[in-house]
Design a protein around this motif. Structure first.
Motif, PDB file in Angstrom:
ATOM      1  N   THR A 398      -8.803   0.267  -5.237  1.00  0.00           N
ATOM      2  CA  THR A 398      -7.764   0.125  -4.224  1.00  0.00           C
ATOM      3  C   THR A 398      -6.988   1.427  -4.075  1.00  0.00           C
ATOM      4  OG1 THR A 398      -7.536  -2.254  -4.649  1.00  0.00           O
ATOM      5  CG2 THR A 398      -5.663  -1.141  -3.598  1.00  0.00           C
ATOM      6  N   ILE A 399      -6.821   1.862  -2.832  1.00  0.00           N
ATOM      7  CA  ILE A 399      -6.028   3.050  -2.504  1.00  0.00           C
ATOM      8  C   ILE A 399      -4.829   2.597  -1.676  1.00  0.00           C
ATOM      9  CG2 ILE A 399      -6.029   5.366  -1.525  1.00  0.00           C
ATOM     10  CD1 ILE A 399      -8.126   4.953  -3.726  1.00  0.00           C
ATOM     11  N   ILE A 400      -3.629   2.761  -2.202  1.00  0.00           N
ATOM     12  CA  ILE A 400      -2.430   2.411  -1.446  1.00  0.00           C
ATOM     13  C   ILE A 400      -1.949   3.668  -0.728  1.00  0.00           C
ATOM     14  CG2 ILE A 400      -0.087   1.492  -1.560  1.00  0.00           C
ATOM     15  CD1 ILE A 400      -0.889   0.065  -4.136  1.00  0.00           C
ATOM     16  N   MET A 401      -2.093   3.664   0.582  1.00  0.00           N
ATOM     17  CA  MET A 401      -1.798   4.849   1.374  1.00  0.00           C
ATOM     18  C   MET A 401      -0.317   4.921   1.747  1.00  0.00           C
ATOM     19  SD  MET A 401      -5.155   4.650   3.882  1.00  0.00           S
ATOM     20  CE  MET A 401      -4.672   3.007   4.465  1.00  0.00           C
ATOM     21  N   ARG A 402       0.208   3.823   2.252  1.00  0.00           N
ATOM     22  CA  ARG A 402       1.627   3.766   2.636  1.00  0.00           C
ATOM     23  C   ARG A 402       2.203   2.430   2.175  1.00  0.00           C
ATOM     24  NH1 ARG A 402       2.599   5.924   8.755  1.00  0.00           N
ATOM     25  NH2 ARG A 402       1.591   3.947   9.232  1.00  0.00           N
ATOM     26  N   LYS A 403       2.505   1.549   3.069  1.00  0.00           N
ATOM     27  CA  LYS A 403       3.196   0.303   2.746  1.00  0.00           C
ATOM     28  C   LYS A 403       2.286  -0.677   2.001  1.00  0.00           C
ATOM     29  CE  LYS A 403       3.871  -0.310   7.079  1.00  0.00           C
ATOM     30  NZ  LYS A 403       3.326   0.979   7.516  1.00  0.00           N
ATOM     31  N   ALA A 404       2.871  -1.356   1.032  1.00  0.00           N
ATOM     32  CA  ALA A 404       2.206  -2.473   0.357  1.00  0.00           C
ATOM     33  C   ALA A 404       3.317  -3.431  -0.060  1.00  0.00           C
ATOM     34  CB  ALA A 404       1.410  -1.988  -0.848  1.00  0.00           C
ATOM     35  N   TYR A 405       3.641  -4.356   0.831  1.00  0.00           N
ATOM     36  CA  TYR A 405       4.821  -5.195   0.655  1.00  0.00           C
ATOM     37  C   TYR A 405       4.444  -6.652   0.389  1.00  0.00           C
ATOM     38  CZ  TYR A 405       7.430  -1.347   2.927  1.00  0.00           C
ATOM     39  OH  TYR A 405       7.983  -0.138   3.266  1.00  0.00           O
ATOM     40  N   GLY A 406       5.202  -7.275  -0.462  1.00  0.00           N
ATOM     41  CA  GLY A 406       5.169  -8.716  -0.659  1.00  0.00           C
ATOM     42  C   GLY A 406       3.804  -9.252  -1.049  1.00  0.00           C
ATOM     43  N   GLY A 407       3.546 -10.492  -0.590  1.00  0.00           N
ATOM     44  CA  GLY A 407       2.282 -11.138  -0.923  1.00  0.00           C
ATOM     45  C   GLY A 407       1.079 -10.407  -0.383  1.00  0.00           C
ATOM     46  N   ALA A 408       1.266  -9.644   0.704  1.00  0.00           N
ATOM     47  CA  ALA A 408       0.149  -8.899   1.270  1.00  0.00           C
ATOM     48  C   ALA A 408      -0.302  -7.778   0.335  1.00  0.00           C
ATOM     49  CB  ALA A 408       0.531  -8.332   2.635  1.00  0.00           C
ATOM     50  N   TYR A 409       0.626  -7.230  -0.464  1.00  0.00           N
ATOM     51  CA  TYR A 409       0.262  -6.240  -1.490  1.00  0.00           C
ATOM     52  C   TYR A 409      -0.741  -6.850  -2.451  1.00  0.00           C
ATOM     53  CZ  TYR A 409       1.004  -4.423  -6.266  1.00  0.00           C
ATOM     54  OH  TYR A 409       0.837  -3.998  -7.564  1.00  0.00           O
ATOM     55  N   LEU A 410      -0.495  -8.083  -2.865  1.00  0.00           N
ATOM     56  CA  LEU A 410      -1.416  -8.771  -3.776  1.00  0.00           C
ATOM     57  C   LEU A 410      -2.712  -9.133  -3.059  1.00  0.00           C
ATOM     58  CD1 LEU A 410       1.185 -11.166  -5.420  1.00  0.00           C
ATOM     59  CD2 LEU A 410       0.272  -9.055  -6.400  1.00  0.00           C
ATOM     60  N   ALA A 411      -2.588  -9.572  -1.800  1.00  0.00           N
ATOM     61  CA  ALA A 411      -3.753 -10.026  -1.044  1.00  0.00           C
ATOM     62  C   ALA A 411      -4.703  -8.896  -0.673  1.00  0.00           C
ATOM     63  CB  ALA A 411      -3.307 -10.754   0.225  1.00  0.00           C
ATOM     64  N   MET A 412      -4.282  -7.643  -0.836  1.00  0.00           N
ATOM     65  CA  MET A 412      -5.163  -6.503  -0.591  1.00  0.00           C
ATOM     66  C   MET A 412      -5.701  -5.920  -1.894  1.00  0.00           C
ATOM     67  SD  MET A 412      -5.919  -5.972   2.552  1.00  0.00           S
ATOM     68  CE  MET A 412      -6.649  -4.348   2.349  1.00  0.00           C
ATOM     69  N   CYS A 413      -5.732  -6.744  -2.922  1.00  0.00           N
ATOM     70  CA  CYS A 413      -6.379  -6.412  -4.206  1.00  0.00           C
ATOM     71  C   CYS A 413      -5.570  -5.443  -5.051  1.00  0.00           C
ATOM     72  CB  CYS A 413      -7.794  -5.877  -3.999  1.00  0.00           C
ATOM     73  SG  CYS A 413      -8.820  -6.016  -5.496  1.00  0.00           S
ATOM     74  N   SER A 414      -4.458  -5.947  -5.546  1.00  0.00           N
ATOM     75  CA  SER A 414      -3.678  -5.202  -6.528  1.00  0.00           C
ATOM     76  C   SER A 414      -4.382  -5.265  -7.886  1.00  0.00           C
ATOM     77  CB  SER A 414      -2.279  -5.814  -6.654  1.00  0.00           C
ATOM     78  OG  SER A 414      -2.387  -7.133  -7.207  1.00  0.00           O
ATOM     79  N   ARG A 415      -3.838  -4.541  -8.853  1.00  0.00           N
ATOM     80  CA  ARG A 415      -4.429  -4.575 -10.190  1.00  0.00           C
ATOM     81  C   ARG A 415      -4.378  -5.991 -10.762  1.00  0.00           C
ATOM     82  NH1 ARG A 415      -2.329  -2.631 -15.832  1.00  0.00           N
ATOM     83  NH2 ARG A 415      -4.279  -2.724 -16.989  1.00  0.00           N
ATOM     84  N   ASP A 416      -3.305  -6.725 -10.456  1.00  0.00           N
ATOM     85  CA  ASP A 416      -3.181  -8.089 -10.957  1.00  0.00           C
ATOM     86  C   ASP A 416      -4.240  -9.020 -10.364  1.00  0.00           C
ATOM     87  OD1 ASP A 416      -0.501  -7.811 -12.436  1.00  0.00           O
ATOM     88  OD2 ASP A 416      -0.038  -7.045 -10.436  1.00  0.00           O
TER      89      ASP A 416
END
Length: 517
Positions: A398-416
């Motif tokens: 996963t590459i976080i380029m700019r915003k990663a907010y709320g549940g969508a941060y998790l839904a885009m494959c966070s480490r958790d």
């Protein structure tokens, strides 16, 4: 004992009769419309001389009502196995020149037989759909035939790749076989797909419509999301099939066709530093990032015209096959909505089934707000993304380029959620919500007392970003593995992919999870 000359002549006569299909006039009529015959499609798909036909001499039951004495060469479908770029592929191609390509008992048996062969041999299936539907004269036996085909579509799902090409009509129950396959390619002109045609819809509901409004390639590509690729013509359709196969393993026990380079090129790419605009609120095209990460001309976008706020597709990084899941800031600011969640989830599950590593490119402000989304079930649909990532055991970067907010941060494959490597650019903001929204909630009293509310709001927003959303805060808590410059991204991802290709992960024994459908 030499073979009987008459027997050879009889064999040749039968072959020629079958290969002639519905006859010269019907074939010429197809050519006049720019369409190929069932056999011409297979001839263009397979390497010359490699196609082995199965069931050429199959015959329908001539005693059936209304079919007495009718000759249906090959029972309106051509089936067999051949080679595409050196790899075996099973295929069936319905012949519209014979009884409108209608499916009867023997027709279904031939398709089922070739799908069984694909399962046994562990090879992909490519089906060319060009049929008027069930053969009415065979009644429930034709319906039984569809059931046999559908059952095999399900049995082969996740075992071998299945690709459907809609080359002509595909109506009623016939549409469910391609719908059960992994990818659908539809020709723009001359192809149609729907469950109920305009006449049925008008008769039952009184609503007037046209085939183009409910069953065209453009509608299925951009509105319903039923198909994955639109082909301009038959030749383009076969070209898409061949290109798609070039990224896919033959089966779920094989590795994707990686072209591993002996030495990795770990040079930085300065051009990547110029992709993001100066303002964090300005849109950019995430496909520019995908192009920068991918080997030249290797990106193949899937469902390009549907749910444009998320981009999915195949590519290669240093020769290694990958699947991309990327938020698209140009569309709905990259928010996840119902359609994007469905599109992303299905692609994730395909990649996981066939061992394709997943690259996630994140710039997501959240799930799309709105009454229509809530009433449409965004909770259920968004949960599909969480489920799909959580269930996937392939390498996930996963590459976080700019915003990663709320549940969508998790839904885009966070480490958790199971990412093996999470990298962030210095521009990344990782938080429960954006700074502006957080300030309005956390510091409302402070803002009310301020002489210059706008200036104070900006000041507090900057403080929030520094103390709550900075990528270094997440890095300090090991929620991300490292903060890197965009120019380093390709090299870091390529290196990580090389080390993760041998990844093995086991899960608790179970029949299957229960995805929120």
């Amino acid at each position: 004992m030499p073979i009987n000359k008459q027997a050879v002549e009889e064999l040749e006569r039968r072959r020629q009769a079958t290969e002639a299909g519905g006859g010269r006039k019907k074939i010429e009529a197809r050519h006049a419309k720019g369409l190929w015959t069932a056999r011409e499609r297979l001839a263009h798909l397979f390497t010359e001389g490699t196609f082995q036909e199965y069931g050429q001499h199959a015959q329908h039951e001539s005693r059936q009502f209304g079919m007495e004495g009718k000759d249906l060469p090959g029972d309106a479908v051509v089936t067999g196995v051949g080679y595409v770029d050196g790899r075996p592929v099973a295929s069936f191609s319905q012949d519209f020149t014979v009884a409108g390509g209608s499916l009867g008992t023997m027709h279904a048996e031939k398709i089922s037989m070739i799908m069984d062969q694909a399962e046994i041999g562990g090879i992909p299936v490519v089906g060319f759909n060009d049929s008027g539907g069930a053969r009415i004269q065979e009644g429930v036996m034709a319906l039984s035939g569809y059931g046999q085909v559908f059952n095999r579509n399900v049995r082969l799902s996740g075992v071998v790749p299945q690709i459907a090409v809609i080359s002509g009509p595909c109506a009623g129950g016939a549409a469910y076989s391609p719908a059960l396959m992994d990818f659908i390619i539809m020709i723009r002109e001359g192809a149609e797909m729907f469950i109920c045609g305009p006449e049925v819809i008008r008769g039952v509901t009184g609503q007037a419509t046209t085939k183009a409004e409910i069953g065209s390639a453009d509608v299925h590509a951009s509105v319903s999301g039923n198909i994955h690729f639109v082909a301009e013509n038959e030749e383009d359709a076969v070209g898409i099939v061949r290109r798609l196969l070039s990224y896919l393993p033959s089966n779920n026990m094989s590795e994707p066709p990686h072209h591993i380079e002996p030495e990795l090129d770990l040079a930085e790419d300065p051009a990547m530093n110029d992709i993001l605009p100066d303002s964090g609120k300005s849109p950019f095209d995430v496909k520019d990032v995908i192009t920068g990460l991918s080997d030249p001309d290797s990106f193949l976008e899937v469902q390009r015209d549907f749910a444009k706020n998320i981009v999915v597709g195949f590519g290669r990084i240093a020769g290694m096959v990958v699947g991309y899941i990327a938020n698209q800031p140009k569309e709905l600011a990259g928010c996840l909505d119902i359609d994007a969640s469905d599109k992303g989830s299905r692609f994730i599950r395909f990649c996981n089934a066939f061992g394709v590593p997943i690259i996630n490119l994140v710039d997501v402000p959240g799930f799309l707000p709105g009454v229509r989304q809530e009433r449409g079930g965004i909770i259920r649909h968004g949960a599909k993304m969480l489920f799909s990532y959580g269930a996937a055991t392939v390498p996930k970067i996963t590459i976080i380029m700019r915003k990663a907010y709320g549940g969508a941060y998790l839904a885009m494959c966070s480490r958790d959620m199971g990412a093996d490597l999470v990298l962030a650019w210095p521009t990344a903001e990782i938080a429960v919500m954006g700074a502006d929204g957080a300030v309005n909630i956390l510091y409302r009293g402070d803002l009310d007392k301020a002489d210059d509310r706008v200036a104070r709001s900006r000041e507090l927003a900057d403080e929030y970003r520094a103390h709550f959303a900075s990528p270094y805060i997440s890095a300090g808590k090991l929620f991300i593995h490292d903060v890197i410059t965009p120019s380093e991204t390709r090299a870091r991802v390529a290196l990580a992919l090389r080390t993760l290709l041998s990844k093995r992960e086991t899960r608790p024994p179970k029949k299957h999870g229960n995805i929120p459908l």
